[in-house]
Motif scaffolding. Structure first.
Motif, PDB file in Angstrom:
ATOM      1  N   ILE A 135       4.391   2.853   2.167  1.00  0.00           N
ATOM      2  CA  ILE A 135       3.276   3.656   1.668  1.00  0.00           C
ATOM      3  C   ILE A 135       3.643   4.293   0.330  1.00  0.00           C
ATOM      4  CG2 ILE A 135       1.881   5.718   2.106  1.00  0.00           C
ATOM      5  CD1 ILE A 135       2.022   5.050   5.077  1.00  0.00           C
ATOM      6  N   ALA A 136       4.866   4.845   0.258  1.00  0.00           N
ATOM      7  CA  ALA A 136       5.316   5.451  -0.999  1.00  0.00           C
ATOM      8  C   ALA A 136       5.373   4.411  -2.116  1.00  0.00           C
ATOM      9  CB  ALA A 136       6.681   6.094  -0.799  1.00  0.00           C
ATOM     10  N   ALA A 137       5.862   3.205  -1.798  1.00  0.00           N
ATOM     11  CA  ALA A 137       5.929   2.138  -2.801  1.00  0.00           C
ATOM     12  C   ALA A 137       4.536   1.750  -3.278  1.00  0.00           C
ATOM     13  CB  ALA A 137       6.653   0.921  -2.214  1.00  0.00           C
ATOM     14  N   ALA A 138       3.581   1.691  -2.354  1.00  0.00           N
ATOM     15  CA  ALA A 138       2.205   1.339  -2.716  1.00  0.00           C
ATOM     16  C   ALA A 138       1.598   2.394  -3.637  1.00  0.00           C
ATOM     17  CB  ALA A 138       1.361   1.172  -1.455  1.00  0.00           C
ATOM     18  N   ILE A 139       1.882   3.668  -3.363  1.00  0.00           N
ATOM     19  CA  ILE A 139       1.357   4.739  -4.215  1.00  0.00           C
ATOM     20  C   ILE A 139       1.959   4.661  -5.612  1.00  0.00           C
ATOM     21  CG2 ILE A 139       1.279   7.244  -4.520  1.00  0.00           C
ATOM     22  CD1 ILE A 139       1.216   7.512  -1.482  1.00  0.00           C
ATOM     23  N   ILE A 140       3.273   4.451  -5.688  1.00  0.00           N
ATOM     24  CA  ILE A 140       3.931   4.343  -6.997  1.00  0.00           C
ATOM     25  C   ILE A 140       3.399   3.136  -7.765  1.00  0.00           C
ATOM     26  CG2 ILE A 140       6.151   3.988  -8.154  1.00  0.00           C
ATOM     27  CD1 ILE A 140       7.473   5.419  -5.803  1.00  0.00           C
ATOM     28  N   HIS A 141       3.210   2.029  -7.053  1.00  0.00           N
ATOM     29  CA  HIS A 141       2.700   0.809  -7.696  1.00  0.00           C
ATOM     30  C   HIS A 141       1.300   1.032  -8.272  1.00  0.00           C
ATOM     31  CE1 HIS A 141       2.373  -3.403  -8.601  1.00  0.00           C
ATOM     32  NE2 HIS A 141       1.349  -3.573  -7.792  1.00  0.00           N
TER      33      HIS A 141
END
Length: 394
Positions: free
Chosen positions: A307-313
């Motif tokens: 989820i954190a990676a998706a937000i950063i992306h």
């Protein structure tokens, strides 16, 4: 008698024997890891072949040695050496002129560790209720920090050491195994072959080894003083600082330029993996149901990382793989080493993990205080499923 007292003769001999035995184990682990690593390179798993081989070698050697030495503990010095060697490689690989460009992304870099800490805390609360253990153990098991630190804290507070070690081990190992597989799918042509590795290892002039050895010696001295000052992860941060120092000096004078030999980097990655494997080798045998329930918090931590990676992306121009390496709740040196191997934005990934490590270490007193407060106000009639004695890794 030359020694004056009997213990004066025996104790040094005992300590020397322990040192020799530990050195023999490390040599055996590195040798076995080298063989396994070449096998992983041969099948195309190049982005983390040496870390994975270190995990396998550490687990095999310690599992085999445990019947002869039941009190054997993971070699913390081996991991510190791995952090130092890999940290130098990281410092040398960070272009100083690009580091200032990430100031505009400070909110993301600061928000990521806070998000992972909050998610880990919520998962810890749920896991403590699922496993019916105290909140302290649940939080220590799910906080995305250093496995040795979390296990040591569990031992100091006498709370379910085996469960804390198990969940932390599963988190580390799952991330380190899964990220290279995802990377190989995303970048199928990025892996190294055995032939390429051997060619790079042999084609290194002696001057490179001399400069690298001098740099390692300087790093050892710096890390020693940093350790005396109780700086968190002194080996890792100190080595990165030394590497950055040489990178800065090389800009002023090419005499200080250091081409880090690939064999040094490989040894560092193997040492990082070995300690994780050693924890597996000495981990006590727990009930299958207990291990099965441990999958729940590990899976939730991985989902939080995704989820954190998706937000950063969504908020940056970074590739999905770079965002995943930034947010993956695994070992920071391991994730950065994989980023360097894949050449996936190592600068911002390094900064993100350094901030995460500092945030977690600085927040531990608050975390422990919160857990102690909640435990003190829990009803006294609770009956946990596990006791500290049964959960101890001793």
């Amino acid at each position: 008698m030359p020694c004056g007292f009997l213990e004066g003769c025996i104790v040094p001999n005992v300590e020397q024997s322990k040192l020799q035995a530990r050195s023999l184990l490390v040599a055996l682990e590195i040798s076995l890891a080298s063989l396994i690593g070449f096998g992983l390179l041969a099948i195309g798993l190049g982005s983390a072949a040496w870390i994975l081989s270190g995990i396998a070698a550490g687990a095999i050697v310690y599992f085999g040695d445990r019947p002869f030495d039941p009190d054997i503990q993971p070699n913390r010095n081996a991991r510190k050496a791995g952090q130092l060697i890999v940290g130098l490689s990281i410092g040398l690989s960070l272009p100083i002129d690009r580091l200032a460009n990430f100031a505009s992304q400070s909110l993301i870099l600061l928000g990521l560790p806070i998000f992972l800490m909050v998610a880990g805390g919520a998962i810890g609360v749920l896991y403590s209720r699922l496993e019916k253990i105290d909140l302290m153990s649940g939080l220590l098991a799910t906080t995305p920090g250093n496995i040795g630190v979390m296990s040591s804290l569990a031992a100091d507070y006498g709370n379910h050491i085996a469960l804390v070690s198990l969940v932390q081990l599963m988190r580390f190992t799952t991330v380190i195994f899964s990220v290279p597989l995802i990377a190989n799918v995303a970048l199928p042509n990025s892996t190294h072959t055995v032939t390429t590795f051997v060619g790079q290892a042999l084609n290194v002039p002696w001057q490179t080894y001399a400069k690298s050895s001098l740099m390692i010696t300087i790093a050892v001295v710096i890390v020693h003083f940093a350790t005396q000052l109780n700086i968190p992860l002194a080996a890792f941060f100190g080595a990165i600082a030394v590497g950055l120092g040489f990178e800065f000096l090389s800009i002023l004078d090419d005499l200080f330029h250091v081409d880090y030999p690939i064999i040094f980097n490989v040894i560092g990655q193997i040492l990082l993996g070995i300690t994780i494997g050693e924890y597996w080798g000495i981990n006590p045998r727990l009930k299958f149901v207990t291990v099965l329930r441990a999958i729940v918090p590990v899976g939730m931590m991985l989902i939080a990382g995704l989820i954190a990676a998706a937000i950063i992306h969504a908020l940056t121009h970074l590739s999905w793989l770079s965002c995943l390496l930034m947010a993956a709740p695994g070992g920071s040196p391991e994730m950065i080493a994989i980023a360097l191997t894949l050449q996936q934005d190592p600068e911002i990934i390094t900064i993100a993990h350094i901030i995460r490590l500092l945030t977690i270490n600085l927040s531990l007193p608050i975390l422990l205080g919160f857990a102690a407060y909640q435990t003190a106000h829990q009803p006294s009639d609770s009956s946990p499923r596990h006791t500290s004695k049964s959960s101890s890794s001793k």
